[in-house]
Design a protein around this motif. Structure first.
Motif, PDB file in Angstrom:
ATOM      1  N   GLY A  76      -9.187  -6.254  11.992  1.00  0.00           N
ATOM      2  CA  GLY A  76      -8.408  -7.441  11.676  1.00  0.00           C
ATOM      3  C   GLY A  76      -7.439  -7.878  12.757  1.00  0.00           C
ATOM      4  O   GLY A  76      -6.542  -8.689  12.499  1.00  0.00           O
ATOM      5  N   VAL A  77      -7.602  -7.376  13.969  1.00  0.00           N
ATOM      6  CA  VAL A  77      -6.723  -7.788  15.065  1.00  0.00           C
ATOM      7  C   VAL A  77      -7.046  -9.231  15.443  1.00  0.00           C
ATOM      8  O   VAL A  77      -8.226  -9.586  15.593  1.00  0.00           O
ATOM      9  CB  VAL A  77      -6.914  -6.867  16.295  1.00  0.00           C
ATOM     10  CG1 VAL A  77      -6.075  -7.340  17.472  1.00  0.00           C
ATOM     11  CG2 VAL A  77      -6.558  -5.427  15.931  1.00  0.00           C
ATOM     12  N   PRO A  78      -6.036 -10.098  15.569  1.00  0.00           N
ATOM     13  CA  PRO A  78      -6.299 -11.496  15.950  1.00  0.00           C
ATOM     14  C   PRO A  78      -7.080 -11.591  17.254  1.00  0.00           C
ATOM     15  O   PRO A  78      -6.937 -10.744  18.144  1.00  0.00           O
ATOM     16  CB  PRO A  78      -4.891 -12.088  16.096  1.00  0.00           C
ATOM     17  CG  PRO A  78      -4.014 -11.215  15.263  1.00  0.00           C
ATOM     18  CD  PRO A  78      -4.607  -9.840  15.350  1.00  0.00           C
ATOM     19  N   ALA A  79      -7.900 -12.618  17.382  1.00  0.00           N
ATOM     20  CA  ALA A  79      -8.757 -12.770  18.561  1.00  0.00           C
ATOM     21  C   ALA A  79      -7.956 -12.803  19.842  1.00  0.00           C
ATOM     22  O   ALA A  79      -8.388 -12.288  20.878  1.00  0.00           O
ATOM     23  CB  ALA A  79      -9.593 -14.044  18.415  1.00  0.00           C
ATOM     24  N   SER A  80      -6.748 -13.409  19.796  1.00  0.00           N
ATOM     25  CA  SER A  80      -5.925 -13.523  21.005  1.00  0.00           C
ATOM     26  C   SER A  80      -5.383 -12.174  21.479  1.00  0.00           C
ATOM     27  O   SER A  80      -4.957 -12.048  22.624  1.00  0.00           O
ATOM     28  CB  SER A  80      -4.752 -14.474  20.750  1.00  0.00           C
ATOM     29  OG  SER A  80      -3.926 -13.988  19.697  1.00  0.00           O
ATOM     30  N   GLU A  81      -5.394 -11.176  20.595  1.00  0.00           N
ATOM     31  CA  GLU A  81      -4.839  -9.874  20.948  1.00  0.00           C
ATOM     32  C   GLU A  81      -5.911  -8.808  21.198  1.00  0.00           C
ATOM     33  O   GLU A  81      -5.583  -7.678  21.560  1.00  0.00           O
ATOM     34  CB  GLU A  81      -3.901  -9.389  19.835  1.00  0.00           C
ATOM     35  CG  GLU A  81      -2.698 -10.306  19.615  1.00  0.00           C
ATOM     36  CD  GLU A  81      -1.794  -9.813  18.500  1.00  0.00           C
ATOM     37  OE1 GLU A  81      -2.000  -8.669  18.037  1.00  0.00           O
ATOM     38  OE2 GLU A  81      -0.904 -10.574  18.079  1.00  0.00           O
ATOM     39  N   ARG A  82      -7.166  -9.152  21.010  1.00  0.00           N
ATOM     40  CA  ARG A  82      -8.223  -8.170  21.219  1.00  0.00           C
ATOM     41  C   ARG A  82      -8.383  -7.863  22.701  1.00  0.00           C
ATOM     42  O   ARG A  82      -8.314  -8.752  23.542  1.00  0.00           O
ATOM     43  CB  ARG A  82      -9.543  -8.694  20.651  1.00  0.00           C
ATOM     44  CG  ARG A  82      -9.544  -8.838  19.144  1.00  0.00           C
ATOM     45  CD  ARG A  82     -10.778  -9.575  18.645  1.00  0.00           C
ATOM     46  NE  ARG A  82     -10.595 -10.030  17.268  1.00  0.00           N
ATOM     47  CZ  ARG A  82     -11.392 -10.885  16.645  1.00  0.00           C
ATOM     48  NH1 ARG A  82     -12.448 -11.375  17.289  1.00  0.00           N
ATOM     49  NH2 ARG A  82     -11.137 -11.254  15.408  1.00  0.00           N
ATOM     50  N   GLY A  83      -8.590  -6.618  22.994  1.00  0.00           N
ATOM     51  CA  GLY A  83      -8.719  -6.188  24.384  1.00  0.00           C
ATOM     52  C   GLY A  83      -7.440  -5.623  24.957  1.00  0.00           C
ATOM     53  O   GLY A  83      -7.458  -5.027  26.041  1.00  0.00           O
ATOM     54  N   HIS A  84      -6.316  -5.778  24.222  1.00  0.00           N
ATOM     55  CA  HIS A  84      -5.058  -5.211  24.702  1.00  0.00           C
ATOM     56  C   HIS A  84      -5.154  -3.685  24.746  1.00  0.00           C
ATOM     57  O   HIS A  84      -5.628  -3.056  23.804  1.00  0.00           O
ATOM     58  CB  HIS A  84      -3.894  -5.621  23.798  1.00  0.00           C
ATOM     59  CG  HIS A  84      -3.509  -7.065  23.941  1.00  0.00           C
ATOM     60  ND1 HIS A  84      -2.431  -7.618  23.292  1.00  0.00           N
ATOM     61  CD2 HIS A  84      -4.047  -8.054  24.678  1.00  0.00           C
ATOM     62  CE1 HIS A  84      -2.336  -8.900  23.605  1.00  0.00           C
ATOM     63  NE2 HIS A  84      -3.310  -9.190  24.443  1.00  0.00           N
ATOM     64  N   GLY A  85      -4.723  -3.101  25.828  1.00  0.00           N
ATOM     65  CA  GLY A  85      -4.723  -1.649  25.961  1.00  0.00           C
ATOM     66  C   GLY A  85      -5.999  -1.072  26.532  1.00  0.00           C
ATOM     67  O   GLY A  85      -6.050   0.121  26.842  1.00  0.00           O
ATOM     68  N   VAL A  86      -7.045  -1.904  26.701  1.00  0.00           N
ATOM     69  CA  VAL A  86      -8.305  -1.387  27.252  1.00  0.00           C
ATOM     70  C   VAL A  86      -8.124  -0.975  28.703  1.00  0.00           C
ATOM     71  O   VAL A  86      -8.568   0.093  29.128  1.00  0.00           O
ATOM     72  CB  VAL A  86      -9.424  -2.438  27.121  1.00  0.00           C
ATOM     73  CG1 VAL A  86     -10.689  -1.953  27.825  1.00  0.00           C
ATOM     74  CG2 VAL A  86      -9.714  -2.720  25.655  1.00  0.00           C
ATOM     75  N   GLY A  87      -7.443  -1.822  29.472  1.00  0.00           N
ATOM     76  CA  GLY A  87      -7.202  -1.487  30.876  1.00  0.00           C
ATOM     77  C   GLY A  87      -6.402  -0.212  31.035  1.00  0.00           C
ATOM     78  O   GLY A  87      -6.651   0.590  31.950  1.00  0.00           O
ATOM     79  N   ALA A  88      -5.443   0.011  30.128  1.00  0.00           N
ATOM     80  CA  ALA A  88      -4.639   1.234  30.193  1.00  0.00           C
ATOM     81  C   ALA A  88      -5.495   2.466  29.908  1.00  0.00           C
ATOM     82  O   ALA A  88      -5.293   3.527  30.518  1.00  0.00           O
ATOM     83  CB  ALA A  88      -3.483   1.152  29.195  1.00  0.00           C
ATOM     84  N   GLN A  89      -6.452   2.351  28.990  1.00  0.00           N
ATOM     85  CA  GLN A  89      -7.339   3.486  28.702  1.00  0.00           C
ATOM     86  C   GLN A  89      -8.287   3.755  29.867  1.00  0.00           C
ATOM     87  O   GLN A  89      -8.572   4.914  30.195  1.00  0.00           O
ATOM     88  CB  GLN A  89      -8.141   3.204  27.427  1.00  0.00           C
ATOM     89  CG  GLN A  89      -7.280   3.152  26.171  1.00  0.00           C
ATOM     90  CD  GLN A  89      -8.112   2.953  24.936  1.00  0.00           C
ATOM     91  OE1 GLN A  89      -8.796   3.867  24.464  1.00  0.00           O
ATOM     92  NE2 GLN A  89      -8.070   1.752  24.371  1.00  0.00           N
ATOM     93  N   VAL A  90      -8.757   2.696  30.509  1.00  0.00           N
ATOM     94  CA  VAL A  90      -9.589   2.863  31.709  1.00  0.00           C
ATOM     95  C   VAL A  90      -8.787   3.577  32.792  1.00  0.00           C
ATOM     96  O   VAL A  90      -9.293   4.469  33.483  1.00  0.00           O
ATOM     97  CB  VAL A  90     -10.093   1.496  32.208  1.00  0.00           C
ATOM     98  CG1 VAL A  90     -10.745   1.625  33.589  1.00  0.00           C
ATOM     99  CG2 VAL A  90     -11.083   0.891  31.217  1.00  0.00           C
ATOM    100  N   ALA A  91      -7.522   3.199  32.916  1.00  0.00           N
ATOM    101  CA  ALA A  91      -6.668   3.820  33.936  1.00  0.00           C
ATOM    102  C   ALA A  91      -6.490   5.315  33.683  1.00  0.00           C
ATOM    103  O   ALA A  91      -6.610   6.132  34.601  1.00  0.00           O
ATOM    104  CB  ALA A  91      -5.303   3.126  33.956  1.00  0.00           C
ATOM    105  N   LEU A  92      -6.211   5.697  32.446  1.00  0.00           N
ATOM    106  CA  LEU A  92      -6.020   7.105  32.132  1.00  0.00           C
ATOM    107  C   LEU A  92      -7.300   7.899  32.375  1.00  0.00           C
ATOM    108  O   LEU A  92      -7.261   9.012  32.907  1.00  0.00           O
ATOM    109  CB  LEU A  92      -5.571   7.256  30.671  1.00  0.00           C
ATOM    110  CG  LEU A  92      -4.135   6.809  30.365  1.00  0.00           C
ATOM    111  CD1 LEU A  92      -3.904   6.740  28.861  1.00  0.00           C
ATOM    112  CD2 LEU A  92      -3.128   7.750  31.006  1.00  0.00           C
TER     113      LEU A  92
END
Length: 434
Positions: A76-92
């Motif tokens: 149920g995450v709004p479309a505008s907020e989807r993908g947040h935190g993905v780059g941080a997980q790739v970094a880790l």
């Protein structure tokens, strides 16, 4: 001697090819050109494998981004907020900073979705990851259609850039992009002025790099002014070198004082033994890092010249646990980290506490959120950069402190992976082995 992985097709990572008795090759019993040629061949093969792995990482990163977005949509995450935190997980996962992780994810998306020829060249080893990044960067202002067209025009997978260096690749990409859409390229140049900034990063030997990204006219004007000031001083008999004069003039004009320190708080952390007893234990300068003990004492005790303003030196005692070096404090009923408690956390953490992130601390926040019953004290506080503090608020991210000798955070990502971050040791203490 043993040779492993002779065939180029389907090469696998293996121990390097080396003669059983390297000295025999030098003595002439084994032809030296054969040994050297084999080693160079392995280096080339390994470089091609690195590029192929980078291409595979790009595909995996894009697939992970799609999976995360689908899971966030189901939650149920709004479309505008989807993908947040993905780059941080790739970094880790790649042991990189969050900023670098976001850039790697952006590179992966561009290669997989919009630049198939560049991706193919990376897969085959005709381009390395850095040069593929240059092509992506120079076409970032184009539409998807124009970027695909430039990718096809340059055809990196056909060997277009064989033997070419970075500058040649950048020039070819810029020219192709401008031919496709000159208005977008010109607009990118005009918008670049909004990215002007000043940054600071450590340099060896208690030096630092102060860098300014400026519009070309302003940058050239500033450099010309410093040059004129240095040449004028030298013509008047100043014994300092031209570069020294330019640096000293820059500091004086920015701070308004010849010494360059005016109303600035320099947090220099050292043991009492270093300050008063001449101990060699290094100190730590906030915003820079480890500095030699002698240099730290000099900063505190050096007499100022007649031209410089008088400096006020304040000593603040920080109490640490004898065995671990952890800073000690008492609980607070406040919701916000402020005053001495904030200063104590900044001193303890030094830089952002997210693993692999060396960004300056911008936010002091609760490890266990206030809304979840977290208290405002030294143990439940952590120094974070702005981006990392926002990332930890995304769904599926949790952080907790781990009981132990040194202040330790455990970060859990939405995939269930955990990463730990220990506070850096205080001057005079060594981190305990666990």
């Amino acid at each position: 001697m043993e040779r492993i992985g002779e065939s180029r097709a389907g090469a696998v990572v293996s121990p390097a090819f080396v003669p059983a008795r390297p000295e025999a090759a030098l003595a002439g019993s084994i032809p030296a050109h054969t040994v050297g040629g084999d080693l160079i061949e392995q280096l080339r093969m390994l470089e091609e494998m690195k590029s192929a792995i980078s291409a595979l990482q790009a595909r995996v990163a894009v697939a992970f981004d799609l999976v995360q977005r689908a899971e966030q949509a189901e939650a149920g995450v709004p479309a505008s907020e989807r993908g947040h935190g993905v780059g941080a997980q790739v970094a880790l996962a790649r042991s990189e900073s969050p900023n670098r992780g976001s850039r790697l994810l952006g590179l992966a998306k561009a290669l997989v979705a919009e630049m198939p020829h560049t991706l193919a060249a990376l897969t085959s080893g005709q381009l390395n990851e850095w040069r593929a990044t240059l092509l992506v960067k120079e076409t970032a202002c184009l539409s998807v259609e124009d970027r695909c067209a430039v990718d096809k025009e340059l055809a990196p997978d056909a060997g277009t850039f064989a033997g070419k260096g970075d500058k040649a690749i950048i020039a070819a990409a810029k020219a192709a992009a401008y031919r496709r859409d000159p208005r977008s390229v010109a607009g990118r140049a005009s918008r670049a002025a909004a990215e002007r900034t000043v940054s600071l990063r450590p340099a060896p030997d208690t030096m630092t790099y102060l860098t300014a990204l400026l519009p070309v006219a302003q940058g050239v004007a500033a450099y010309a002014a410093l040059t004129r000031a240095a040449d004028s001083a030298r013509s008047s008999g100043d014994a300092r070198g031209r570069g020294q004069l330019m640096a000293d003039t820059l500091v004086e004009r920015i701070t308004g004082t010849p010494g360059g320190i005016s109303g600035i708080n320099l947090d220099l952390v050292m043991t009492d033994r270093t300050l008063f007893q001449g101990d060699s234990e290094p100190a730590r300068l906030k915003g820079y890092g480890i500095v030699p003990a002698e240099w730290a004492r000099t900063v505190v005790a050096e007499e100022q010249s007649d031209q410089a303003q008088e400096l006020s030196v304040w000593l603040r005692r920080l109490y640490t646990a004898p065995a671990t070096g952890d800073l000690l404090a008492t609980d607070s009923k406040a919701r916000l980290f402020s005053g001495r408690l904030r200063h104590l956390i900044e001193t303890r953490d030094n830089t952002c506490r997210t693993p692999y992130c060396d960004a300056p601390i911008r936010h002091i926040d609760h490890v266990v959120p206030w809304r979840s019953g977290g208290t405002t004290n030294l143990t439940n506080g952590a120094g974070l950069c702005e981006a990392c503090n926002h990332t930890k608020e995304n769904p599926g991210w949790t952080t907790q402190t781990i009981q132990g000798a040194t202040h330790t955070l455990e970060i859990r990502t939405p995939t269930g992976h955990t990463y730990r971050s220990k506070a850096p040791p205080s001057p005079g203490h060594r981190p305990l082995r666990t």
